[in-house]
Write a protein that holds these residues in place. Structure first.
Motif, PDB file in Angstrom:
ATOM      1  N   ILE A 174       0.879  -1.173   0.000  1.00  0.00           N
ATOM      2  CA  ILE A 174       0.000   0.000   0.000  1.00  0.00           C
ATOM      3  C   ILE A 174       0.913   1.218   0.000  1.00  0.00           C
ATOM      4  CG2 ILE A 174      -1.792   1.261   1.215  1.00  0.00           C
ATOM      5  CD1 ILE A 174      -2.799  -1.342   2.278  1.00  0.00           C
ATOM      6  N   PRO A 175       1.144   1.782  -1.168  1.00  0.00           N
ATOM      7  CA  PRO A 175       2.129   2.853  -1.236  1.00  0.00           C
ATOM      8  C   PRO A 175       1.631   4.114  -0.534  1.00  0.00           C
ATOM      9  CG  PRO A 175       1.151   2.465  -3.400  1.00  0.00           C
ATOM     10  CD  PRO A 175       0.509   1.512  -2.453  1.00  0.00           C
ATOM     11  N   ARG A 176       2.222   4.423   0.605  1.00  0.00           N
ATOM     12  CA  ARG A 176       1.893   5.663   1.310  1.00  0.00           C
ATOM     13  C   ARG A 176       2.803   6.742   0.733  1.00  0.00           C
ATOM     14  NH1 ARG A 176       0.552   6.693   6.962  1.00  0.00           N
ATOM     15  NH2 ARG A 176       1.312   4.725   7.707  1.00  0.00           N
ATOM     16  N   ILE A 177       2.388   7.292  -0.405  1.00  0.00           N
ATOM     17  CA  ILE A 177       3.248   8.275  -1.071  1.00  0.00           C
ATOM     18  C   ILE A 177       3.035   9.629  -0.414  1.00  0.00           C
ATOM     19  CG2 ILE A 177       3.864   9.337  -3.267  1.00  0.00           C
ATOM     20  CD1 ILE A 177       2.790   6.883  -4.642  1.00  0.00           C
ATOM     21  N   MET A 178       4.045  10.094   0.291  1.00  0.00           N
ATOM     22  CA  MET A 178       3.922  11.360   1.007  1.00  0.00           C
ATOM     23  C   MET A 178       4.283  12.517   0.088  1.00  0.00           C
ATOM     24  SD  MET A 178       3.114  10.340   4.076  1.00  0.00           S
ATOM     25  CE  MET A 178       3.466  11.526   5.351  1.00  0.00           C
TER      26      MET A 178
END
Lengths: 297, 365
Positions: free
Chosen positions: A74-78
């Motif tokens: 689950i890419p938590r792209i900040m």
């Protein structure tokens, strides 16, 4: 180790990176199917009601593969660039998913900061460790993945078409044919070519954005605003179509900025949500294309 | 130059003291009302969030009273608030108003020099000496702290008071009289006297009222009009409420955040559910919910405007907290279409639920 990759949100943009990284580490990849009716139904079932369509669809993708893998990406792209963000929902994506869908396997919680290779490697280190203990191998897989990603280009440019529209909006709305109901095919069938924001280079975007009083702090806002602004000013296209998901906070700002900026340049906003009917969408596109034809003749 | 600002809870008391003492011309827009919201919704983009629309209404009302400069705060987090200034400038220009905007933005983004020059624009209008200016600023801070303290105390006492409605009456009276004060010093004196009055109201210590924590998006929680005066309503029901977010909390948070000493307990409590800052006050919302449970509250009410991005994330997490801790949480989404009757029904049903849980010993097992 089976790693699940949901085909939602920015999957299309960063597919080579994630695929190569996990494959190099010797993981078996379980990729969800292309978005379809079941994905949407699952998404609506699990996701919080107020979320936007793409986030719901992401939930649907996760629900499809969650029972078949040991770890879900689950890419938590900040952040993709310095001092720019994506959307608060991306930053809280893992929490949204694990608290909404029951019986989840392990997921990747580590935040992704992609403004430099070093910061990105921090993500790879933590996630790679879950699969493989060998640090050297993680490093090698990471390098390989970055290389693959750099060689990968997204973007559409139907240069030869006599009539063209700029297709703006978030990448997941443009490239997911289920969300946008095959708009590319529909436009091309009507004899209209499609151009996306990737044709504008970074320097031109940066220059365009300087004209604003305040630097927009969302990457999507920056891309779409500068793209439509340049496309309208230089007449690169005949009109602009903006695909926007209902209740998208970023779009509510960006669309206003664009409207104020391009003035009477042809501009169509297509709102999509889980209730969008295909017939209505067709009619709007056809009417827009008719209007463009009449203007140019 | 006649300065105005958008309403947000009790901020107007501090603004009155500050600009009054500095000798700068200012206009306080009429308290946010249906009229301001209707004006705002008429002119704003449909999908913008509620605070934006109410603010536009505030501006137009203030302009009618002669204002020509607006002070607003910006932010560079991923929440929409940071983009307000640009859109509002364009919007007001399109409506034909000649309005100056002074945006107080984070120095990381615009540079400390630019920020100081923006402050300079305001303070140069005052003829006072530098020390007197600072004294005026300190008085304004004192006022906002006092008002927030009085309000918090009144909301809490509403559950314990012997004479029903007394604390609400004192609170309203206090706010009304404070606006008649001529300068900061007299306002501080008045607030202090009301504080003692509130402290001394007859309270029944043996009472065990329902206690509810108000959490959620900062604007809709602080600005009473936007949440249809939920705290006043709860006071009438004899419910004791607590809310952490307030202008004085925000100020303290702002000062402490560069050294990372801000709201340590909230951060610690939120860690299990949302360890990162995701913009807006989503992490605070989660932390406050857990904290409210630990401090023995009976329930929590989350309020946010329709489409608020950070709060949607917290709304997705809250049911899990509710389940883990057996702690009822009600979510209320407000926008310009919110109907009051449906809203009240939901609050009443929630209070009924809390009451029943309290009476029934088994429910606590």
């Amino acid at each position: 180790m089976k790693v699940g990759i949901p085909k939602g949100l920015l999957y299309n943009n960063y597919k080579p990176f994630f695929h190569t990284f996990f494959e190099e580490l010797g993981a078996e990849l379980i990729v969800s199917s292309d978005t379809n009716r079941d994905t949407l139904n699952n998404g609506v079932k699990y996701c919080v009601d107020e979320a936007c369509l793409p986030v719901k669809i992401f939930h649907g993708h996760v629900a499809e593969i969650k029972d078949h893998c040991d770890l879900i990406l689950i890419p938590r792209i900040m952040q993709l660039r310095e001092r720019e963000f994506i959307c608060p929902k991306f930053c809280g994506l893992p929490e949204m998913v694990v608290n909404s869908i029951p019986d989840m396997p392990r997921v990747t919680m580590e935040p992704i900061y992609a403004m430099s290779k070093d910061r990105l490697f921090k993500w790879a280190e933590v996630v790679g460790h879950e699969i493989h203990n060998n640090k050297g191998r993680v490093k090698k897989a990471f390098e390989e993945a970055v290389q693959c990603q750099l060689n990968y280009k997204t973007g559409l440019n139907d240069e030869t078409s006599p009539m063209k529209v700029a297709l703006a909006g978030h990448p997941y709305n443009i490239y997911d044919n289920y969300i946008n109901m095959n708009i590319l095919k529909k436009l091309r069938k009507l004899g209209v070519g499609v151009v996306t924001e990737e044709i504008i280079d970074e320097d031109a975007k940066a220059k365009e954005i300087k004209k604003l009083y305040k630097r927009p702090f969302w990457s999507f806002a920056r891309d779409n605003y500068s793209f439509t602004s340049i496309a309208a000013e230089k007449k690169l296209v005949n009109g602009i179509i903006y695909i926007s998901s209902f209740a998208c906070g970023i779009d509510s700002v960006v669309i206003e900025l664009i409207k104020q900026n391009i003035e009477d340049f042809p501009f169509l906003v297509l709102k999509v949500d889980e209730h969008t009917g295909e017939a209505g969408l067709d009619t709007r596109i056809e009417a827009f294309v008719d209007m463009l034809e009449r203007r140019s003749s | 130059m006649k300065i105005t600002f958008p309403h947000m809870g009790n901020i107007y008391f501090a603004a009155k003291t500050l600009f009054g003492d500095l000798g700068i011309d200012y206009v306080i827009p009429p308290i946010s009302s249906k009229a301001s919201l209707e004006l705002g919704s008429l002119h704003s983009a449909e999908e913008m969030c509620l605070p934006f629309k109410i603010m536009i209404g505030n501006y137009i009302h203030a302009i009618e009273k002669g204002a020509d400069t607006v002070i607003i705060t910006g932010s560079c987090g991923p929440c929409r608030l940071g983009e307000y200034c640009e859109l509002q400038m364009n919007l007001m220009k399109r409506l034909g108003y000649n309005l100056d905007f002074i945006v107080i933005d984070s120095p990381n983004d615009i540079g400390a020099k630019e920020l100081l020059s923006r402050f300079g624009k305001i303070s140069s209008k005052s003829t006072l000496s530098k020390t007197n200016k600072i004294a005026a600023l300190l008085r304004a801070i004192k006022v906002i702290n006092l008002v927030d303290e009085i309000e918090a105390m009144a909301r809490n006492k509403a559950g314990y008071e012997v004479n029903k409605g007394e604390s609400k009456k004192i609170l309203n009276e206090c706010k009304k009289e404070a606006m008649n004060c001529s300068d900061g010093k007299s306002m501080i004196a008045l607030l202090n006297s009301y504080k003692t009055r509130l402290e001394n109201i007859e309270a029944d210590k043996n009472k065990n009222p329902i206690k509810i924590a108000i959490i959620g998006e900062i604007y809709t929680v602080i600005e009473p009009f936007s949440n249809l005066y939920i705290e006043d309503k709860l006071m009438d029901y004899g419910v004791s409420t607590h809310r952490t977010l307030s202008p004085s909390w925000w100020l303290k948070n702002l000062v402490l955040s560069p050294i990372n000493l801000n709201q340590l307990d909230i951060k610690r409590k939120a860690k299990e559910y949302l360890p990162l800052m995701i913009g807006g006050h989503a992490r605070e919302c989660i932390g406050e919910a857990v904290l409210a449970h630990d401090e023995g509250f009976d329930g929590a009410i989350q309020i946010f405007p329709m489409g608020c991005m950070p709060e949607i994330v917290s709304k997705a997490i809250l049911p899990q907290i509710s389940k883990d801790k057996d702690f009822p949480i009600l979510t209320l989404v407000v926008d310009e279409m919110t109907g009051e009757a449906g809203y009240i029904t939901r609050i009443e049903a929630f209070i009924d639920l809390l009451e029943r849980r309290k009476d029934n010993v088994l429910s606590r097992c």
